[in-house]
Design an enzyme around this catalytic site. Structure first.
Site, mmCIF file in Angstrom:
data_model
loop_
_atom_site.group_PDB
_atom_site.id
_atom_site.type_symbol
_atom_site.label_atom_id
_atom_site.label_comp_id
_atom_site.label_asym_id
_atom_site.label_seq_id
_atom_site.Cartn_x
_atom_site.Cartn_y
_atom_site.Cartn_z
ATOM 1 N N GLU A 239 -131.891 21.270 13.432
ATOM 2 C CA GLU A 239 -132.215 22.356 14.371
ATOM 3 C C GLU A 239 -133.704 22.619 14.208
ATOM 4 O O GLU A 239 -134.135 23.138 13.176
ATOM 5 C CB GLU A 239 -131.379 23.591 14.045
ATOM 6 C CG GLU A 239 -131.217 24.503 15.234
ATOM 7 C CD GLU A 239 -132.278 25.573 15.293
ATOM 8 O OE1 GLU A 239 -133.333 25.309 15.915
ATOM 9 O OE2 GLU A 239 -132.081 26.633 14.719
ATOM 10 N N CYS A 273 -136.755 30.401 16.230
ATOM 11 C CA CYS A 273 -136.825 29.120 16.944
ATOM 12 C C CYS A 273 -136.551 29.320 18.435
ATOM 13 O O CYS A 273 -137.079 28.600 19.267
ATOM 14 C CB CYS A 273 -135.879 28.104 16.330
ATOM 15 S SG CYS A 273 -134.208 28.721 16.115
HETATM 16 P P1 NDP Z 1 -140.702 23.168 7.286
HETATM 17 O O1 NDP Z 1 -139.970 22.418 8.307
HETATM 18 O O2 NDP Z 1 -141.829 22.496 6.608
HETATM 19 O O3 NDP Z 1 -139.696 23.627 6.108
HETATM 20 C C1 NDP Z 1 -138.326 23.941 6.324
HETATM 21 C C2 NDP Z 1 -137.556 23.659 5.022
HETATM 22 O O4 NDP Z 1 -137.618 22.281 4.676
HETATM 23 C C3 NDP Z 1 -138.107 24.398 3.822
HETATM 24 O O5 NDP Z 1 -137.060 24.765 2.953
HETATM 25 C C4 NDP Z 1 -138.986 23.345 3.196
HETATM 26 O O6 NDP Z 1 -139.292 23.617 1.858
HETATM 27 C C5 NDP Z 1 -138.123 22.120 3.351
HETATM 28 N N1 NDP Z 1 -138.838 20.854 3.252
HETATM 29 C C6 NDP Z 1 -140.153 20.604 3.440
HETATM 30 N N2 NDP Z 1 -140.410 19.281 3.292
HETATM 31 C C7 NDP Z 1 -139.222 18.681 3.033
HETATM 32 C C8 NDP Z 1 -138.804 17.328 2.800
HETATM 33 N N3 NDP Z 1 -139.664 16.312 2.830
HETATM 34 N N4 NDP Z 1 -137.500 17.082 2.569
HETATM 35 C C9 NDP Z 1 -136.595 18.087 2.564
HETATM 36 N N5 NDP Z 1 -136.921 19.395 2.769
HETATM 37 C C10 NDP Z 1 -138.217 19.686 3.006
HETATM 38 O O7 NDP Z 1 -141.135 24.532 7.918
HETATM 39 P P2 NDP Z 1 -142.282 25.495 7.428
HETATM 40 O O8 NDP Z 1 -141.618 26.498 6.602
HETATM 41 O O9 NDP Z 1 -143.456 24.809 6.805
HETATM 42 O O10 NDP Z 1 -142.774 26.046 8.859
HETATM 43 C C11 NDP Z 1 -143.677 25.262 9.636
HETATM 44 C C12 NDP Z 1 -143.364 25.353 11.100
HETATM 45 O O11 NDP Z 1 -141.996 25.037 11.347
HETATM 46 C C13 NDP Z 1 -143.527 26.737 11.683
HETATM 47 O O12 NDP Z 1 -144.840 26.943 12.068
HETATM 48 C C14 NDP Z 1 -142.607 26.704 12.866
HETATM 49 O O13 NDP Z 1 -143.289 26.129 13.957
HETATM 50 C C15 NDP Z 1 -141.514 25.763 12.440
HETATM 51 N N6 NDP Z 1 -140.322 26.478 12.000
HETATM 52 C C16 NDP Z 1 -139.226 26.388 12.783
HETATM 53 C C17 NDP Z 1 -138.086 27.087 12.434
HETATM 54 C C18 NDP Z 1 -136.853 27.032 13.236
HETATM 55 O O14 NDP Z 1 -135.990 27.903 13.079
HETATM 56 N N7 NDP Z 1 -136.675 26.038 14.097
HETATM 57 C C19 NDP Z 1 -138.062 27.970 11.280
HETATM 58 C C20 NDP Z 1 -139.268 27.947 10.488
HETATM 59 C C21 NDP Z 1 -140.342 27.211 10.853
HETATM 60 P P3 NDP Z 1 -140.566 24.551 1.523
HETATM 61 O O15 NDP Z 1 -140.561 25.714 2.451
HETATM 62 O O16 NDP Z 1 -140.252 24.957 0.146
HETATM 63 O O17 NDP Z 1 -141.743 23.669 1.711
#
Ligand code: NDP
Length: 511
Positions: A239, A273
């Site tokens: 998602e 989102c």
């Molecule tokens: P990310 O997609 O980077 O992170 C989401 C989750 O994935 C976090 O728990 C993160 O850990 C984890 N993660 C990061 N890298 C990996 C990997 N290689 N393998 C497995 N898990 C991983 O989102 P961000 O928090 O950095 O947000 C960045 C952008 O994402 C925002 O600006 C927004 O545009 C979008 N976003 C979209 C959301 C939605 O609901 N669709 C929600 C939040 C963000 P950790 O946080 O510890 O790095």
């Protein structure tokens, strides 16, 4: 197997983004710890599965009670690590309790074996059924925008399906997920739900160990997870980001459209989102809509909230997210857009902002902003609104505003998005009976969707069994003979063919 390198003994510092105070330091789980946690979950999963839907429902209902009994404290924790307003924080716990009621109440029916009639008379002697067995360990990787609801909403159907679950919450907001698992332990439930604390590399370690990954977050990280899952040949459901358009048609109830779109764009400081991120308004109502929108957004109160619901808009979850919003607004202004209200970062906050004179080349239209901003574009007619709404690599959800519901439904079918709400925003995300999933770069698979929402955590197992006492041999079994093959293919041909000639009952026509 290659193990993800995770800095040993490192810690996560958790901040309150509303005032930058450090509120907790949490040790990071190493890859070895993640592996041990998955092994422990795996060891207990079979007993959990064997409890059956009714046995699991008992624990899930106790969890539902615990969440409602602790909802105020959960909201406190949520606020402390996100800088949310009280209004934004209080909805997560009851929303999770509602999901538990739904999944635990429906699991028995949704997980029941299904029977099928054989497709051919050849197999009329078989009883056919499909049963549904969970992926043993599901990894749920979640972002920071809904730190309690996001881990829970995917964990609950997986637990109800009989899987064990390891949640990896965002490093930015681990405290709410810690509360969630604490509740599961406090009710004394079987040890089939655990947490992996850490950064992206801990998430990667989870992906390396589990049997199914449910991910919510950015498209960039989702793609990396999908690649790793492909290497391991395990399924994932993603998602991802959105850039939801709102289409305001000339016959809309403008007051409802203004109120709904303001909430849809600003709730949770726009960090949803399914936030409204682009607004297309037909020319006849453009001036009225923009005037009322600016007045509404101007009236919103922003600040660090306590428990007294003083503010409408809270902080941005991280300084990086605030800076990303600022970049989108600054880029738009440099390209000729006008800010009608807002447009400035203040500490950990970004002012609620309305932008006009934007175009489809700008970052605020092409990229996910994830902030309290509403760029508005005037369109000549419905066709132009639909064309521009579909001109995006994202396709999570959308809204259409019109007094004519039939027209709204017709327009909805022409929009490329996983969900369309007529005269509402985000409604589908609360309606568990329909799927919530993105098209294009917004995702792969879906959550919710009634029966599909629990069966996604299961592997379908086909069972065939004899309906009559079975003979000691079958015509196609060895040794191969002309008679056996001829009989079998004659019956197959008879059931597969159209027309007497192909069935073999009429001579082929001459010439
Ligand atoms: P990310 O997609 O980077 O992170 C989401 C989750 O994935 C976090 O728990 C993160 O850990 C984890 N993660 C990061 N890298 C990996 C990997 N290689 N393998 C497995 N898990 C991983 O989102 P961000 O928090 O950095 O947000 C960045 C952008 O994402 C925002 O600006 C927004 O545009 C979008 N976003 C979209 C959301 C939605 O609901 N669709 C929600 C939040 C963000 P950790 O946080 O510890 O790095």
């Amino acid at each position: 197997m290659t193990e993800s390198p995770i800095e040993a003994d490192s810690e996560i510092e958790v901040f309150n983004p509303a005032d930058a105070a450090v509120i907790a330091r949490i040790p990071v789980d190493s890859a070895a710890t993640v592996r041990a946690k998955v092994a422990n979950l795996r060891a207990h999963q079979r007993d959990w599965e064997d409890l059956g839907p009714r046995g699991r429902e008992v624990w899930l209902r106790a969890f539902q009670d615990w969440i409602l009994d602790n909802e105020s404290r959960i909201a406190d924790v949520l606020q402390s690590e996100t800088g949310k307003t009280r209004a934004d924080a209080v909805v997560e716990a009851p929303a999770v309790a509602d999901l538990i009621k739904y999944w635990s109440g429906h699991a028995r029916r949704y997980l029941a074996d299904t029977r099928a009639r054989p497709h051919s008379p050849l197999f009329a002697i078989k009883a056919l059924s499909t049963n549904y067995r969970p992926y043993p360990v599901v990894g749920v990787i979640t972002p920071w925008n809904f730190p309690f609801a996001a881990p829970a909403m995917d964990t609950i159907p997986a637990l109800a399906a009989g899987a064990a679950v390891l949640v990896k919450p965002s490093e930015v907001t681990p405290l709410s997920a810690i509360e969630l698992v604490k509740g599961w332990r406090e009710i004394g439930a079987p040890p089939v739900f655990d947490l992996a604390i850490g950064r992206g590399d801990t998430g990667a370690a989870v992906t390396d160990q589990v049997d199914f990954v449910q991910f919510t977050g950015s498209t960039r990280t989702g793609r990396r997870i999908a690649v790793r899952c492909a290497e391991r040949l395990i399924p994932c459901s993603l998602e991802l980001g959105g850039k939801d358009p709102a289409l305001v048609l000339a016959d809309a109830d403008i007051d409802r459209a203004v109120n709904g779109i303001t909430w849809g764009g600003m709730v949770n400081s726009g960090q949803v989102c399914t936030s409204v991120e682009r607004v297309y308004v037909e020319t006849p109502v453009y001036d009225e809509f923009v005037g009322k929108l600016v007045a509404k957004v101007d009236s919103l109160r922003q600040g660090k909230d306590g428990k007294d619901f003083r503010f409408d808009i809270g902080a941005m979850a991280t300084p990086a997210q605030r800076d990303l919003v600022a970049r989108h607004i600054d880029d738009a202004v440099a390209g000729g857009a006008r800010v009608l209200t807002g447009g400035t970062p203040r500490g950990g906050f970004y002012e609620p902002t309305v932008l006009v004179d934007v175009d489809h080349t700008m970052a605020c239209i092409r990229e996910e902003t994830f902030g309290p901003t509403l760029p508005v574009i005037e369109v000549a007619d419905e066709a132009e609104a639909i064309r521009l709404a579909n001109d995006s690599e994202f396709a999570l959800s959308a809204s259409v505003w019109t007094r004519d519901t039939a027209r709204g439904l017709r327009v909805a079918r022409r929009i490329e998005a996983g969900a369309v709400n007529v005269n509402d925003v985000m409604a589908n995300a609360f309606c568990v009976a329909v799927p919530m999933g993105g098209w294009k770069q917004s995702g792969m698979g879906a959550r919710f969707g009634g029966r599909a929402g629990i069966l996604k955590y299961c592997r379908a197992q086909a069972i065939t069994a004899p309906r009559l006492p079975a003979p000691s041999d079958e015509v196609m079994w060895y040794p191969s003979t002309r008679l056996g093959a001829g009989l079998a293919t004659a019956v197959m041909r008879a059931t597969a063919a159209r027309g007497l000639r192909r069935i073999g009952l009429r001579a082929p026509r001459r010439g």
